[in-house]
Design an enzyme around this catalytic site. Sequence first.
Site, short mmCIF file in Angstrom:
data_model
loop_
_atom_site.label_atom_id
_atom_site.label_comp_id
_atom_site.label_asym_id
_atom_site.label_seq_id
_atom_site.Cartn_x
_atom_site.Cartn_y
_atom_site.Cartn_z
N HIS A 130 -27.62 -47.90 82.88
CA HIS A 130 -27.32 -48.12 81.46
C HIS A 130 -25.94 -48.70 81.22
O HIS A 130 -25.59 -48.98 80.07
CB HIS A 130 -27.44 -46.82 80.68
CG HIS A 130 -28.86 -46.37 80.47
ND1 HIS A 130 -29.63 -46.78 79.41
CD2 HIS A 130 -29.65 -45.58 81.22
CE1 HIS A 130 -30.83 -46.24 79.50
NE2 HIS A 130 -30.87 -45.50 80.59
N LYS B 162 -21.56 -47.08 65.48
CA LYS B 162 -21.82 -46.88 66.91
C LYS B 162 -20.70 -46.00 67.46
O LYS B 162 -19.70 -45.78 66.78
CB LYS B 162 -21.87 -48.22 67.64
CG LYS B 162 -20.67 -49.14 67.28
CD LYS B 162 -20.79 -50.53 67.89
CE LYS B 162 -21.84 -51.42 67.25
NZ LYS B 162 -22.90 -51.83 68.14
N ARG B 163 -20.84 -45.47 68.69
CA ARG B 163 -19.75 -44.71 69.27
C ARG B 163 -18.47 -45.55 69.27
O ARG B 163 -18.53 -46.79 69.38
CB ARG B 163 -20.11 -44.26 70.70
CG ARG B 163 -21.21 -43.20 70.76
CD ARG B 163 -20.80 -41.90 70.10
NE ARG B 163 -19.77 -41.20 70.84
CZ ARG B 163 -19.98 -40.20 71.69
NH1 ARG B 163 -21.22 -39.76 71.90
NH2 ARG B 163 -18.99 -39.61 72.31
N LYS C 132 -16.48 -51.81 72.48
CA LYS C 132 -17.28 -52.18 71.31
C LYS C 132 -16.43 -52.88 70.24
O LYS C 132 -16.94 -53.44 69.29
CB LYS C 132 -17.96 -50.94 70.73
CG LYS C 132 -19.08 -50.38 71.62
CD LYS C 132 -19.67 -49.11 71.03
CE LYS C 132 -20.75 -48.48 71.90
NZ LYS C 132 -22.07 -49.13 71.75
N THR D 146 -28.77 -51.06 70.82
CA THR D 146 -30.02 -50.90 70.09
C THR D 146 -29.77 -50.90 68.59
O THR D 146 -30.67 -51.21 67.80
CB THR D 146 -30.73 -49.57 70.47
OG1 THR D 146 -29.78 -48.51 70.36
CG2 THR D 146 -31.29 -49.65 71.88
N LYS E 289 -32.06 -52.33 65.33
CA LYS E 289 -32.41 -51.54 64.14
C LYS E 289 -32.02 -52.28 62.87
O LYS E 289 -32.77 -52.33 61.90
CB LYS E 289 -31.69 -50.19 64.17
CG LYS E 289 -32.07 -49.28 65.31
CD LYS E 289 -31.08 -48.10 65.38
CE LYS E 289 -31.16 -47.36 66.69
NZ LYS E 289 -30.01 -46.43 66.86
C1 LIG Z 1 -29.00 -46.48 67.66
C2 LIG Z 1 -27.92 -45.51 67.61
C3 LIG Z 1 -26.79 -45.69 68.43
C4 LIG Z 1 -26.61 -46.88 69.33
O1 LIG Z 1 -25.96 -47.89 68.63
P1 LIG Z 1 -25.33 -49.15 69.39
O2 LIG Z 1 -24.91 -50.04 68.27
O3 LIG Z 1 -26.43 -49.75 70.20
O4 LIG Z 1 -24.22 -48.63 70.21
C5 LIG Z 1 -25.78 -44.75 68.37
N1 LIG Z 1 -25.86 -43.68 67.54
C6 LIG Z 1 -26.93 -43.48 66.74
C7 LIG Z 1 -26.96 -42.27 65.86
C8 LIG Z 1 -27.99 -44.38 66.75
O5 LIG Z 1 -29.05 -44.17 65.97
#
Ligand SMILES: *Cc1c(COP(=O)(O)O)cnc(C)c1O
Length: 733
Positions: free
Chosen positions: A238, A438-439, A444, A546, A550
Site C-alpha cells: 500500500h 485526508k490524513r 499529501k 480513494t 469518492k
Molecule cells: C476515503 C477516506 C480516506 C482516504 O482518503 P485519501 O484522499 O485517499 O487519502 C481517509 N479517511 C476517510 C475517513 C475516508 O473516507
Amino acid sequence: MGRLASCFLDSLAAMQLPAIGYGLRYQYGIFDQEIWNGIQIERPDCWLLNPNPWEFRRDGLSRHVAFRGSIPPSEDPMHHFLALENYEEVRSIAYDYPIIGFPAQDRSFSVVTMRLWSTKESPRNFALQRYNAGELGQAGENTSLTDVLYPNDHHAAGKRIRLKQEFLLVSASLQDIVERHFSRGGGLDTFADKVRIQINDTHPALVIPELIRLLMIKGASLDHAFAITKTSASYTNHTILKEALEEWNEERMMDLLPRQYRMIQHINMQFCKEVRASFGENTEKAQAMSIIGEGQIKMAHLLLYGTHKINGVAKLHGTILKEEVFNDFFQLYPDKFCHVTNGVSHRKWLLQANPLLADFITERIGSSWIHDFSQIIELKRFAKCPKAKSAFAAIKKKNKQRLIQWLREKSPIRDGKGAVIGTIDPLGEEALFDIQVKRIHEYKRQMLNLLHAARLYLDIKKERKSPPIKRMILIAGKAAPGYQLAKEIIHFARILSHKINNDPEVNQHLRLAFIESYNVSKTLFLIPAADLSSQISLVGREASGTGNMKMAMNGALTIGTEDGANEEMRWAVGDEYWPFRFGMNVEEVQAKKTSGYSPSAIYQNNPIIREVLDFMVSDALTDHPAEKQCMEHLRKNLLEGEVESAPDPYYNLQDFSAFYETQKRVEMLYQDQDKWNEYAIMQIASMGFFTSDRSIQEYVDHIWDTKACPIDPDVLQKLQRDISPANKPHGPI
Ligand SMILES: *Cc1c(COP(=O)(O)O)cnc(C)c1O
C-alpha cells in the site's frame, strides 16, 4: 486502508463471493481529534460504549496464541520450529459482524463475515502472579492487547505491543482458517486449491512462518508446507514511503516469537541461496535483498519471497514497485508482480452518501448502475443537456446548503482549554467549495494548499478588488500523534483561517476552515458538497488514493498531480474534461533529485512565493509567540531543512507556481457555471472503472481464481421456515 477494506467487504458480499475479513476488535479505534486553539488533542474513541446488535460474540471460537518461551533442545531440527515450553498463552475470542451484500437483481443476496479478535474477555489472560509480584503493568498486558489501535498513518510503530497485536491477528486467523479447512474434510493436498489469503500490507506478514508451522503440525514436511503457503498467500503493498515499510528488530522477534524467528532464518537461508544461484556471488545484491540484515527483519522482503503474487494499488504504483522499490525482486520473480487499481463502493459513496444524485442518475439511465457501475457511462448523454445540468446544479446546491448548516451547528471552534467558543461560519453555496480531506501528511501536501490560501489572501489585500469567484476552502484530517510537523500544519491551517475569516476586506470572498476529527461519518456531509477535489500529493508518493474517486463520483472536478490513481481517472474522463492537472511528473521529480533542488533559489527569484513565505512569519499573520514559533519552524522546513532532512523534501515550492496558475483556470471555468456543470456530469459518468466491484473482480481474475458462491435458494427457504415465528414452539422471540 481500513476504509478500503470495508469497501472490499461490501463488494465481496454484493458479488456473492465466499470470503471472511479478519481483524482485531480494538476497544479504542482511531482517536477522536479536537483542535484546542490550533493544537491537535487526541481523545479516545469509545465506540463500544453502546451495545451493538450486529455484533455476535462466538465463545466457541476461542483461539490460543503463544508468545515468548524457549525451544527445548532436540536432535530433530524440525522441532526447533514446532516445540516450545514455558510460553505465555493468550486467548482470543472471535466477534462476528455480518456484512450484508446488496441484493442482486433477482433479489438474492449473500452475507460475508467480518471476524474480529479480542483478548479482553478471557480472564485467564490476566497474569495474576505478576500482579502479586507488583508488576502491575505487565500483569494486564495480554488482557489489554487489543485495547488500542496504533494511529500511525504511513509510519511504522516499532513497538513490542504492536508486534504482539500483529501476531495475534495472524495466528488466531490462520488457526481458524486451517481448522475450518480440515474440519470440513479438506487435507493438505487440497489446501492450496481451496484457500486464498490476501495479506493486506505488511502488518500480517507473519502469515508466512506461522502458516508453515500450522501445516507442519498437520503433517506436512517443511518444504511442502512452504510450497502450500506460497500458493495460498499473496501480498498487497500500500505504500512505498520508506518510513512506512515495517522492519522488526531481530532480538525482539527472537524474544517474543522464538519459533517464528527460527523459521524466518531458515526461509532467509533458502532465499539467499536462490539469490546467489541467479545473481552469482554478488554479495551486494544478496545483502540488499536479504530478509534479515543489520539486525532487522524486513517484512516486505519476507512477503516478496513467501507469496506467489504481490500487487500495487494503481498502475503507476505497480510500475514503481517493479522498476524502483523492489526492482531486485522483480528481476528474480517477474511473474509475481501485478497491480489492481483500488476502487470504492459506489453504493456507499453515491447511493448512500448522495441520495439526491442517485435519484438524478436513476431517473435518466435506470437503476442498473447500482448493480453494474460500468453502466454509469450512459450518463454522458446528459452532460450537454440544459435540463440535466440545471437539475445537477440544484442538487449540488442542496448538498452544499446541508454542509453549511452542519458546519454552523456541529463544527466547533475551541479555545486553548477546549471550551467551544464558536462554530465554523462558511461562505454561502454560491462559493466554490474547495475540499481537501485526508490524513495530514507532508507527502499529501496540505502545505501547498495553505500556501495557496495565503497567496489568495495577499492578492485580495493587494488588489483591493473582488476576486473573480468566491471560494470556501475546507481542510480536515488527523495527524499521527507523534508526527510533529503534521500537527504544525494543522496549527498553520487554524492560524491562517483565523486571519482570513476575520478580515472584513477578505471574508466575503474567501474563507478557510479546518474541520475537527475527519472520519467516515463526516465524509457523508463533505463529499457530496465538493465542487473541487484537491489531490495534490507529490508525484510517486500516493499509491492510489480513494478520496479522489469518492469526490469525482459525486461530481467534483479534480485539481491534481499525476499521482496514484489520478492518472487513471484522467484516462477515464479524457483530457478534454480533465483540465486541472498540474505539477512535476515522475521523471521531472527524478531529474530534480539528481540535479539538486534549491527552494531558497525559488524564494530569491519568485516574488509571488517570497511574499507568501515572508507573510508566514510576519506580524500581519500573527504576533502570538507560540504561533510565531510554529510558523518559523514550518518556514525553516521549507527553506533550510532540518538536521536529517533536505529543505522542502516534498517540493511544495517547486510545484507552487503551476498550482497557482491552475487554480486561476479553476476560477475561469467556475465563472461559466453551464460549462462547469457539463464537466461535473462527465466526471460522474466516467467513474465506472473506480468501483470496488471492479477491483474485486480483478483480484478474482488475476490473484485468487475464486468463484461466486450464491446461497442455494432451497437451503435459504428451509432456513426461513425454521426461523419463522410460526415454527417456534414459544411464539415470536
Ligand atoms: C476515503 C477516506 C480516506 C482516504 O482518503 P485519501 O484522499 O485517499 O487519502 C481517509 N479517511 C476517510 C475517513 C475516508 O473516507
